[in-house]
Motif scaffolding. Structure first.
Motif, PDB file in Angstrom:
ATOM      1  N   PHE A 301       0.731  -1.194  -0.058  1.00  7.42           N
ATOM      2  CA  PHE A 301      -0.012  -0.041  -0.014  1.00  7.42           C
ATOM      3  C   PHE A 301       0.917   1.286   0.123  1.00  7.42           C
ATOM      4  O   PHE A 301       0.580   2.117  -0.767  1.00  7.42           O
ATOM      5  N   THR A 302       1.904   1.233   0.730  1.00 10.16           N
ATOM      6  CA  THR A 302       2.656   2.186   0.876  1.00 10.16           C
ATOM      7  C   THR A 302       3.550   2.553  -0.467  1.00 10.16           C
ATOM      8  O   THR A 302       3.387   3.634  -1.213  1.00 10.16           O
ATOM      9  N   ALA A 303       3.609   1.552  -1.112  1.00  9.38           N
ATOM     10  CA  ALA A 303       4.318   1.769  -2.793  1.00  9.38           C
ATOM     11  C   ALA A 303       3.030   2.285  -3.424  1.00  9.38           C
ATOM     12  O   ALA A 303       3.632   3.162  -4.426  1.00  9.38           O
ATOM     13  N   ALA A 304       2.018   1.986  -3.589  1.00  9.30           N
ATOM     14  CA  ALA A 304       1.034   2.594  -4.001  1.00  9.30           C
ATOM     15  C   ALA A 304       0.916   3.941  -3.886  1.00  9.30           C
ATOM     16  O   ALA A 304       0.690   4.693  -4.867  1.00  9.30           O
ATOM     17  N   VAL A 305       1.313   4.282  -2.598  1.00  3.15           N
ATOM     18  CA  VAL A 305       0.857   5.783  -2.324  1.00  3.15           C
ATOM     19  C   VAL A 305       2.270   6.611  -2.909  1.00  3.15           C
ATOM     20  O   VAL A 305       2.037   7.557  -3.277  1.00  3.15           O
ATOM     21  N   ILE A 306       3.403   5.843  -2.533  1.00  3.74           N
ATOM     22  CA  ILE A 306       4.612   6.581  -3.175  1.00  3.74           C
ATOM     23  C   ILE A 306       4.179   6.907  -4.657  1.00  3.74           C
ATOM     24  O   ILE A 306       4.719   7.835  -5.132  1.00  3.74           O
ATOM     25  N   GLY A 307       3.934   5.862  -5.395  1.00  2.00           N
ATOM     26  CA  GLY A 307       3.733   5.901  -6.912  1.00  2.00           C
ATOM     27  C   GLY A 307       2.446   6.663  -7.329  1.00  2.00           C
ATOM     28  O   GLY A 307       2.400   7.031  -8.434  1.00  2.00           O
ATOM     29  N   MET A 316       4.129   0.275  -9.687  1.00  2.00           N
ATOM     30  CA  MET A 316       5.443  -0.576  -9.952  1.00  2.00           C
ATOM     31  C   MET A 316       6.714   0.034  -9.240  1.00  2.00           C
ATOM     32  O   MET A 316       7.571  -0.452  -8.561  1.00  2.00           O
ATOM     33  N   ALA A 317       6.999   1.333  -9.885  1.00  3.19           N
ATOM     34  CA  ALA A 317       8.046   2.096  -9.451  1.00  3.19           C
ATOM     35  C   ALA A 317       8.125   2.280  -7.731  1.00  3.19           C
ATOM     36  O   ALA A 317       9.364   2.056  -7.177  1.00  3.19           O
ATOM     37  N   GLY A 318       7.038   2.461  -7.492  1.00  2.00           N
ATOM     38  CA  GLY A 318       6.997   2.858  -5.778  1.00  2.00           C
ATOM     39  C   GLY A 318       7.415   1.785  -5.097  1.00  2.00           C
ATOM     40  O   GLY A 318       8.028   1.673  -4.223  1.00  2.00           O
ATOM     41  N   GLY A 319       7.172   0.487  -5.702  1.00  2.00           N
ATOM     42  CA  GLY A 319       7.441  -0.921  -5.038  1.00  2.00           C
ATOM     43  C   GLY A 319       8.905  -1.069  -5.192  1.00  2.00           C
ATOM     44  O   GLY A 319       9.450  -1.233  -4.142  1.00  2.00           O
TER      45      GLY A 319
END
Lengths: 376, 637, 278
Positions: A301-307, A316-319
């Motif tokens: 979820f954090t990755a999704a927020v980052i991206g 994907m980049a956030g991940g």
């Protein structure tokens, strides 16, 4: 006074309104947040500077070790990215966080373990790994997809029109339920995927870097899945319909799109990606249990927020960013500050990244893509 | 429902024609049957059926496990036979058709279970699924082996499904009496520990020995007697409760106040006297319930009143516990380490609990502001995840080696003294004393939350929950107002944490996992968000019966499965009753009052009076108003 | 007369679309100004701008000589501006009394200590809040008082919701009241009554009023001045008679061709056709 038709400005020259800077505000919340931001930047900067100094004086990590950490981070980040896609797609279409998506991933991992364990006992795992892997992937994807479709059908569809927090609370309940159901079904102990065949897991050179075969495999599968998803969303009719529904459900329905079906497809595709990630997780870390979904779920979820939620490439980049940050971050920033036992703080780093991203740039690094009603 | 059934029995005599028994939505019944079967298989495979079989409810015929399994076709049959009655339409006439619908569902469910039993018998998957066991096979075939068992399963499914469907057919009155009798018998069986304890405390151990079997479980004959008494009492005093209620409602406000005060005094006296007669186990249970009531009341302010979904709420509980341990334990790690803390605060003596409490509360408030400020402007769903993140960050920091010299890492902080009153010390070895302590703080928490609810701040919270941007346009500073809710919640949680530390005598990071937050959330939601008595009842029922995250409840056999049940309950509540199980008394009163006033107005509506005249004549609502209120009231509630 | 509200050269763009274009506007103390215009003319954006929900990119808004730019909506309300919403936005689960009591938030200041220790100051303030709330509700006759006080707002009829919303705005003790289509959805009798009340809002309560309205009868009866917006631009202003005969205005409502062919078309019929598209 006659009815004047005022066409052109008569007043003084127009004032251009800039956003007020922090120094002008007297709002203590803004001041507090600025202080928090500055402290965060300070700590990161200080840690990083110290790290650079240590590297320069030759006390720090070997470049070999650093490279290994980065590769490990990328492999893990690829999985976060795959899970994050599910969050992102559902958020884009329905505007709600499917908190239970981590559990969808977990169900894929558990299904993968059950199948691979059976195949291992049959001997197929050893004799024909590629075929076994395909079987495992198929079953896991099927299970995850089924789990997410059931979830949508039973728990989320009846709540589509309710206030935002209701489906969110429901998804927390679904997550809790699934975790404990799996706990009941397979027991509390961690289950191990069978070891990969020697020819695959051995280290090999790749673009001048020595890489473990497993990580290569993870990256390869993740890349293929991502490409498949991109093709599906950007090039197929269903993908276009999906984007239309994300933009505006009602208009899409008027245009003859079956919104229910598209929403289910969205959940299903997200679930499939999570299933792939589940198998990859099992191959890479081998141990899976009923708790496997929790932390990766939050981190994805954090990755999704980052991206930027709703933005698939961004997810994907956030991940990848998060994977590398949590793998390198503790050593890069916390260790130079003299904090002992930094590897324990890996998850703290991940959560802090979440908080910081939302503090600095709530719409993510690559921008959100949300439907009209969610932007409002 | 009762009205429907009453109509039915009246209609039967002059029935225009009872529907044929085959007028059943076969597909729906079969679908429900399929779900029933899968549910039964699921309960078996997660281990609930066998696990709960150990607890006898009615000796020797019914165990908790069988109650769970057999309840499935009963409820399923009832659902399958249920029909939606549209407003203004005549209710469908009940009859054989309902029994058939229930029976079909039960039979299909039985068939699914039967297929499962064949597989269970044929394959051995125990390595993958630990509960794929002979014990399960044995239980589901009623110990009769597969062949006979399958037939039994089909028959039991059919019969119970039919009985479930038949519930619709029984006239209202006997149905009510029967259900009350069943409820009482099951309550007596479930509450065995409390009743046994209570009877023992009053010196009536002999009675308990007559009612309950030595190895646990209600005996059949006393069970029947209890059921009969309950039904008789219900029959004898039917409608008396409602009568009393109307009597109370019709009292003068002043007199009403007086009566409520008397009721309150009785409650307080009971609360003081009853624990004296209760044993250790039940007192322990009550003090755990009390700790969760405190937490739930705090979360109720945050989520129920201000509408902020904080799922890292456990953080404040943790801060309260750790801070208390930090200040009062003579063996707190920071005292022994040679870090900055011991250098700066080395002079600080080991504090008494009461001296430390204000510091603990202040710390919690500060942490509340520190966590609250960055999150308060976020969107609701982001806020939820970020608070979760903060909760985890705090737990991981307590757990880390980095802060181990201060907080003890995984070892936690030990030898926390109890609450020293000068003449006595309250600690975990005396649950009764702990209960009194908790009760005092619960009383404070109730006072604080009810007092704030009706104040300026409480109204602002409610406005923000209803519509944040309008609240802002009406002059409410949403940021500080929400922050106040956050801090009040944090303080109430820190009370609970402070007592928890003194009660247990040691704190570990593992006591503060995310699941604590989620259990508190379930308690608040089941009880009814924003509703103080509801939230308290929720805590009593859930924590008391099922148990808290690490505290056993009355049904200790549930400890393995309670989290599963909590999760299912949360989903069920959100889908079916998001407002909670216990209706908000105040809101109810308003709605009833409105009906009464409308009735009065309709009676007084003389022929010849036009709507407009009535509208202008006085306080009576205009016809348009009534239409609006009925339509919208129905739609919104 | 002193200027109460002054809007200078305000422009607002939503992603390339100019919602308000270089608008100048003012309200004097004690004035009732109506803002009219076809749908999509930017009237509600105009209200949102004044109350701080939307910040203009260019221009200044001054209230009693002080700029409102950059203030949060609650701060603007505290300065003495209050509004109602076009699509009535009450707090439906709160009682009628609570709806009005909560609106006095920015005029009162008891927080935690008062209610917890039941201080005299708190009791006094609560009593005042309640008294003021009942007084405001009493302005609408018997409709919102008595047994109604304790009823949740969602049970009210549409017209009564509108009344309650006005009462809620009044309770913030504003100097300037912004009413967004106050009589929309009311029957002729009700709107006539409300028109009367709007006049009394000025004479008895001393509010200055800006009102967005489609009902030309109401506009004619209460306004001192009428401002016509179209596409975010003021196309006319003046008394009702002046504005209603202004060819530009008629053109804006009916389109150029219609304005030419009908010649002396009146605004009353034009506004009605404008409403038809509503």
């Amino acid at each position: 006074m006659a009815a004047t038709t005022s066409a052109k400005p008569t007043g003084p020259t127009p004032v251009k309104n800039k956003k007020k800077s922090v120094f002008q505000t007297n709002n203590w919340v803004d001041i507090f947040l600025t202080v928090v931001r500055l402290v965060a930047i300070g700590i990161i900067g200080l840690g990083f500077t110290l790290f650079v100094i240590q590297q320069a004086t030759g006390e720090g990590l070997s470049s070999e070790a650093l490279r290994n950490l980065i590769v490990a981070g990328i492999a893990q980040g690829a999985m976060y990215g795959l899970i994050a896609l599910g969050y992102s797609m559902v958020y884009g279409v329905l505007g709600f966080i499917n908190f239970a998506h981590g559990e969808v991933f977990m169900s894929g991992a558990i299904a993968g373990w059950i199948v691979s364990d059976t195949l291992f006992k049959n001997g197929l795992w050893e004799s024909n790994f590629i075929v076994s892997l395909l079987i495992v992937l198929t079953v896991s994807v099927f299970v995850s997809t089924a789990a997410t479709i059931l979830m949508e059908r039973i728990a989320y569809r009846p709540l589509r029109e309710s206030p935002r927090l209701i489906p969110l609370i429901t998804s927390i309940g679904v997550s809790f339920f699934m975790q404990n159901a799996v706990l009941g079904l397979i027991g509390p102990s961690s289950k191990n995927f069978p070891a990969l065949p020697e020819w695959l897991s051995k280290k090999r050179g790749f673009l001048g870097i020595e890489l473990e075969g497993t990580k290569l495999l993870v990256l390869f599968v993740a890349f293929v899945s991502m490409a498949g998803l991109w093709f599906f969303v950007e090039r197929t009719k269903t993908g276009k319909a999906m984007r239309a529904v994300a933009e505006d459900k009602e208009i899409a329905a008027l245009m003859g799109i079956n919104v229910d079906r598209i929403i289910i497809t969205t959940f299903a595709v997200g679930g499939a990606m999570a299933g792939v990630a589940g198998v990859l997780w099992g191959l890479l870390f081998r141990g899976v249990s009923f708790l496997t979904g929790f932390l990766p779920g939050i981190k994805a979820f954090t990755a999704a927020v980052i991206g930027g939620v709703g933005n698939l490439g961004g997810s994907m980049a956030g991940g990848l960013i998060l994977g590398v940050a949590e793998s390198v971050g503790p050593l890069l920033i916390l260790e130079p500050l003299g904090i002992p036992g930094v590897s324990q703080l890996k998850d703290v780093v991940a959560f802090s990244v979440l908080v910081l991203v939302l503090l600095f740039k709530p719409s993510g690094l690559f921008g959100e893509r949300l439907s009209a009603e969610d932007r409002a | 429902m009762t009205a429907t059934a009453a109509n039915t029995s009246d209609a039967m005599a002059s029935a225009p024609g009872v529907r044929s028994a085959t007028d059943v939505d076969w597909r729906r019944s079969a679908n429900i049957g399929g779900i029933l079967g899968i549910t039964a298989v699921f309960i078996g495979l997660v281990g609930m059926a066998v696990g709960l079989d150990k607890r006898m409810l009615i000796d020797p015929v019914l165990s908790l496990g069988y109650l769970f399994v057999l309840a499935i076709p009963l409820i399923g049959g009832w659902i399958a036979a249920r029909e939606i009655t549209l407003e203004g339409m005549t209710a469908p006439i009940k009859g054989a058709r309902d029994i058939v619908a229930g029976a079909v569902a039960g039979l299909v469910g039985g068939a699914v279970v039967a297929m499962f039993l064949v597989m269970l018998n044929a394959w051995d998957l125990q390595e993958l699924l630990p509960n794929w066991s002979d014990a399960l096979l044995d239980m589901y075939t009623f110990g009769q082996g597969v062949g006979v068992g399958i037939v039994l399963v089909l028959v039991v499914g059919l019969v119970l499904g039919a009985i479930g469907g038949a519930v619709h057919v029984i006239p209202a009155k006997p149905r009510r009496l029967l259900s009350i009798a069943v409820q009482w018998v099951i309550s007596f069986a479930v509450l065995e520990a409390v009743i046994d304890d209570l009877l023992g405390g009053f010196g009536l151990q002999a009675v308990a020995d007559v009612i309950y079997a030595r190895r646990g479980g209600l005996l059949i004959i006393p069970g029947l007697i209890i059921g009969a008494i309950a039904a008789f009492v219900a029959h004898r005093f039917e409608g008396k409760g409602a009568e009393l209620k109307t009597q109370y409602m019709e009292l003068e406000p002043e007199r009403k106040n007086q009566v409520s005060k008397q009721g309150l005094i009785i409650m307080v006296v009971l609360g003081i006297v009853l624990p004296i007669f209760l044993g250790k186990i039940v007192n322990e249970l009550l003090s755990n319930v009390g700790l969760f009531i405190l937490l739930a009341l705090g979360l109720n302010v945050v989520i129920g009143r201000a509408g902020i979904l904080d799922i890292g709420y456990v953080a404040f509980f943790a801060v309260g516990s750790y801070m208390m341990a930090f200040l009062t334990s003579p063996l707190a790690p920071w005292r022994e380490s040679d870090g900055i803390l011991s250098a700066v605060f080395g002079w600080l003596p080991v504090l008494n609990w009461f001296v430390a409490l204000p510091i603990v509360v202040l710390t919690a408030a500060i942490v509340g502001v520190l966590i609250g400020t960055p999150v308060i402007r976020m969107r609701g769903d982001y806020l939820a995840i970020v608070t979760l993140g903060f909760g985890e960050i705090i737990r991981l920091l307590f757990l880390s080696d980095w802060l181990a010299p201060t907080f003890g890492g995984a070892q936690g902080i030990r030898s926390i003294p109890g609450v020293n009153l000068g003449f006595a010390e309250i600690n975990g070895t005396d649950p009764r004393a702990v209960f009194y302590l908790v009760a005092i703080f619960v009383a404070i928490a109730i006072y604080v939350s009810s007092q704030l609810e009706t104040s300026r701040l409480g109204r602002a919270w409610m406005a923000i929950r209803e519509d944040e941007s309008v609240a802002e346009a009406m002059g409410i500073n949403t940021v500080t107002t929400k922050l106040f809710a956050f801090v009040v919640g944090a303080i109430l949680a820190s009370f609970s944490g402070a007592i928890f530390a003194a009660k247990v005598g040691s704190v570990f990071p593992n006591s503060f996992e995310l699941l604590v937050s989620i259990i508190i959330l379930v308690v608040v939601i089941v009880g009814g968000m924003g509703n103080i008595p509801g939230v308290m009842m929720g805590a009593v029922v859930l924590i008391g019966v099922l148990g808290g995250p690490s505290q056993p409840g009355l049904l200790q056999e549930f400890s393995e499965f309670k989290l599963l049940i909590y999760g299912a309950l949360l989903v069920f509540m959100m889908l079916k009753k998001p407002e909670g199980l216990i209706p908000n008394a105040a809101r109810n009163r308003e709605l009833h009052q409105e009906e009464a006033l409308q009735d009065a107005w309709l009676k007084g509506d003389k022929p010849g009076t036009t709507k407009d005249e009535v509208d202008d004549a006085g306080p009576a609502p205009s016809a348009a108003d009534i239409d609006g209120s009925l339509g919208l009231g129905g739609a919104t509630s | 007369m002193t200027r109460l509200l002054e809007i200078e050269n305000v422009s607002i763009t939503f992603g390339g679309l100019k919602a308000i274009d270089d608008l100048n506007f003012h309200v004097d103390e004690g004035e009732i100004v109506s803002v009219i215009g076809p749908n999509g003319a930017g009237k509600t954006t105009f209200f949102n701008t004044i109350t701080g929900l939307v910040t203009p990119q260019i221009g200044d808004i001054k209230f009693e000589g002080q700029s409102l730019i950059g203030l949060d909506p609650n701060e603007i309300t505290a300065r003495g501006l209050a509004r109602t919403f076009q699509n009535v936005r009450l707090f439906p689960q709160m009682t009628i009394l609570e709806n009005v009591m909560v609106a006095q938030h920015c005029r009162t200041n008891q927080r935690v200590i008062g209610p917890l220790f039941r201080t005299a100051a708190w009791k006094k303030e609560e009593a005042e809040i309640r008294e003021r709330a009942e007084k405001v509700l009493g302005f609408f006759g018997h409709r919102l008082v008595g047994y109604r006080l304790e009823q949740p707002a969602f049970v009210l009829s549409y017209a009564n919701r509108r009344r309650l919303e006005i009462a809620r705005a009044m309770a913030t003790q504003p100097k300037l009241l912004l009413l967004d289509e106050p009589v929309a959805g009311m029957n002729p009798k009700e709107s006539e009554e409300l028109t009367h009340l709007i006049g009394r809002l000025r004479s008895e309560w001393g509010f200055s009023i800006v009102m967005i309205e489609h009902d030309m009868g109401v506009v004619r009866d209460v306004s001192d001045r009428v401002v016509v917006l179209d596409h975010g631009v003021t196309i006319a202003q003046g008394s009702y008679e002046e504005v209603s005969t202004n060819p530009t205005v008629i053109e804006a409502y009916l389109g150029k061709a219609a304005a030419e062919s009908e010649g002396g078309g009146s605004l009353d019929s034009a506004a009605h056709s404008g409403e038809g598209a509503h």
